[in-house]
Write an enzyme that holds these catalytic residues in place. Structure first.
Site, PDB file in Angstrom:
ATOM      1  N   GLU A 178     -41.473  -9.696  17.277  1.00  0.00           N
ATOM      2  CA  GLU A 178     -41.293 -10.993  17.943  1.00  0.00           C
ATOM      3  C   GLU A 178     -40.829 -10.791  19.376  1.00  0.00           C
ATOM      4  O   GLU A 178     -39.626 -10.834  19.661  1.00  0.00           O
ATOM      5  CB  GLU A 178     -40.258 -11.860  17.199  1.00  0.00           C
ATOM      6  CG  GLU A 178     -40.752 -12.399  15.879  1.00  0.00           C
ATOM      7  CD  GLU A 178     -39.792 -13.418  15.252  1.00  0.00           C
ATOM      8  OE1 GLU A 178     -38.712 -13.671  15.831  1.00  0.00           O
ATOM      9  OE2 GLU A 178     -40.141 -13.951  14.202  1.00  0.00           O
ATOM     10  N   GLU A 270     -45.119 -13.184   9.427  1.00  0.00           N
ATOM     11  CA  GLU A 270     -43.786 -13.569   8.942  1.00  0.00           C
ATOM     12  C   GLU A 270     -43.673 -15.084   8.929  1.00  0.00           C
ATOM     13  O   GLU A 270     -44.028 -15.746   9.898  1.00  0.00           O
ATOM     14  CB  GLU A 270     -42.706 -12.974   9.858  1.00  0.00           C
ATOM     15  CG  GLU A 270     -41.295 -13.104   9.302  1.00  0.00           C
ATOM     16  CD  GLU A 270     -40.241 -12.611  10.300  1.00  0.00           C
ATOM     17  OE1 GLU A 270     -40.283 -11.427  10.694  1.00  0.00           O
ATOM     18  OE2 GLU A 270     -39.383 -13.430  10.686  1.00  0.00           O
TER      19      GLU A 270
HETATM   20  C1  IDC Z   1     -32.834 -12.017  10.342  1.00  0.00           C
HETATM   21  C2  IDC Z   1     -32.172 -11.428   9.130  1.00  0.00           C
HETATM   22  C3  IDC Z   1     -30.679 -11.281   9.358  1.00  0.00           C
HETATM   23  C4  IDC Z   1     -30.449 -10.518  10.642  1.00  0.00           C
HETATM   24  C5  IDC Z   1     -31.193 -11.178  11.792  1.00  0.00           C
HETATM   25  C6  IDC Z   1     -31.057 -10.403  13.084  1.00  0.00           C
HETATM   26  O1  IDC Z   1     -32.406 -12.263   8.000  1.00  0.00           O
HETATM   27  O2  IDC Z   1     -30.097 -10.592   8.281  1.00  0.00           O
HETATM   28  O3  IDC Z   1     -29.064 -10.505  10.945  1.00  0.00           O
HETATM   29  O4  IDC Z   1     -32.567 -11.240  11.464  1.00  0.00           O
HETATM   30  O5  IDC Z   1     -31.679  -9.177  12.986  1.00  0.00           O
HETATM   31  C7  IDC Z   1     -37.091 -13.731  12.538  1.00  0.00           C
HETATM   32  C8  IDC Z   1     -36.986 -12.267  12.659  1.00  0.00           C
HETATM   33  C9  IDC Z   1     -36.174 -11.684  11.516  1.00  0.00           C
HETATM   34  C10 IDC Z   1     -35.024 -12.605  11.136  1.00  0.00           C
HETATM   35  C11 IDC Z   1     -35.621 -13.900  10.596  1.00  0.00           C
HETATM   36  C12 IDC Z   1     -34.573 -14.875  10.061  1.00  0.00           C
HETATM   37  O6  IDC Z   1     -38.247 -11.609  12.742  1.00  0.00           O
HETATM   38  O7  IDC Z   1     -35.706 -10.417  11.916  1.00  0.00           O
HETATM   39  O8  IDC Z   1     -34.226 -12.003  10.126  1.00  0.00           O
HETATM   40  N1  IDC Z   1     -36.442 -14.493  11.638  1.00  0.00           N
HETATM   41  O9  IDC Z   1     -33.711 -15.258  11.095  1.00  0.00           O
HETATM   42  N2  IDC Z   1     -37.808 -14.541  13.299  1.00  0.00           N
HETATM   43  C13 IDC Z   1     -37.574 -15.807  12.923  1.00  0.00           C
HETATM   44  C14 IDC Z   1     -36.704 -15.809  11.859  1.00  0.00           C
END
Ligand code: IDC
Length: 353
Positions: A178, A270
């Protein structure tokens, strides 16, 4: 034979393609799986090498296919949820076509131990392969959001991955999870530097490229898919990624996905049924709208995530992984897990059109 990736038209053609795939061009058994002899009839065996065909993803017979599956959580945090038992359940109980292997670069991930994390990815690719699933290798850059920050690391990592696994036909590479806080042109220049490095080792595996605004095709930056449509990455056999979280991202995102997927190949690497934090209430109604669109247009998708993190978007209840399951069935699943498992297991929601 188990149901596999959905092709157009749905059931009849699926059976026909399956039969053709097995009778005309028997896929060579992947080395890791041949001992178990477990791959016949699996998504990866029936569909073989995938290639981008126009704006779709096609199987070895040139038929558009839709992959559905799950993303791991960050390997640095939730490797304990990726056991032989949990991956058996993903392949044979959930009937997933694809496992996304989420390799964070920062936050305690790859940069802290390149050798160790690369080896983990190798092992997970072999485990997905042995179960007849596609393996989507996700270079999970996130913070910082500019993929150039990790370009040298990505060169090193993907050179080894592509060299080791180039004989396999069940891989996909996602080179930027992302990108955020950067323009599309900056992402494009990153992709155009990294893709030749990968192609030098492995000319055939499809490569997926994250779009600006956290994989929103620019929408969350107040832009839209025209940035990409007007300035596509100069490479072939590539797709662009789109991410959404149904409780946060409504009609504007949905419309962008609909428009973009008519013009460029899009893979939803995702998504969640809840808020962008991966937590909070699920919006299954909105999520179903996305799934209906993606079924109709054969857009492949991967849900976040196959772990027992406390957040609502992690499919297992906390404690499941430490307890070693149970992995199959619904007893260990949170509501989002029950919902998404049903939608991976079931055949096409939509008749062919
Ligand atoms: C979240 C994880 C969380 C972590 C955070 C930061 O669930 O445990 O602390 O990332 O790394 C994304 C990202 C994905 C995110 C997810 C939910 O690709 O890494 O995971 N998310 O927030 N993009 C949108 C949502």
């Amino acid at each position: 034979m188990r149901r596999t990736i959905r092709t157009v038209p749905t059931l009849l053609a699926g059976a026909l393609i399956g039969a053709l795939g097995l009778s005309l061009t028997p896929p060579p058994p992947p080395a890791a799986a041949s001992a178990a002899g477990a791959t016949a009839g699996t998504p990866a065996a029936v569909n073989g090498r995938l290639t981008v065909c126009g704006v779709k993803l096609c199987n070895q017979h040139g038929k558009p296919v839709q992959l559905r599956g799950m993303s791991s959580h960050g390997l640095q945090w939730y490797s304990q949820c990726l056991t032989d038992g949990s991956l058996d359940a993903l392949a044979h109980d959930w009937n997933a076509d694809v496992l996304r292997i989420s390799l964070y670069v920062q936050e305690g991930g790859y940069e802290t131990d390149p050798r160790g994390f690369t080896d983990r990815v190798h092992r997970l690719i072999e485990k997905a392969t042995a179960r007849g699933m596609y393996a989507l290798v996700d270079w999970h850059q996130l913070t910082p959001g500019d993929p150039h920050h990790n370009l040298e690391r990505a060169r090193t990592f993907f050179t080894e991955i592509a060299r080791r696994h180039r004989g396999k036909t069940n891989l996909l590479y996602d080179i930027a999870n992302e990108p955020n806080g950067v323009s599309w042109s900056r992402i494009r220049s990153y992709a155009e530097q990294l893709i030749p490095v990968i192609r030098a080792q492995d000319p055939d595996t499809p490569i997926l490229i994250g779009t600006h605004g956290w994989g929103s095709l620019g929408v969350s930056d107040g832009r839209d898919e025209r940035d990409v449509v007007d300035n596509p990455v100069r490479a072939s056999n590539i797709m662009y990624t789109f991410h959404f979280y149904a409780a946060s991202h409504g009609q504007e995102y949905l419309s962008a996905l609909d428009r973009a997927s008519d013009r460029i190949p899009v893979f939803v690497t995702e998504f969640g049924t809840q808020e962008a934090s991966g937590d909070g209430p699920n919006d299954f109604g909105r999520a179903q709208q996305y799934l209906d669109l993606m079924a109709r247009k054969k857009i492949s998708w991967v849900n976040w995530n196959y772990s027992d993190d406390h957040r609502s978007g992690a499919v297992f209840k906390p404690g499941t992984c430490a307890g070693g399951g149970p992995w199959a069935g619904k007893t260990s699943l949170k509501p989002a897990g029950v919902w998404i498992r049903d939608r991976i297991r079931t055949p096409d929601d939509f008749p062919a059109n």
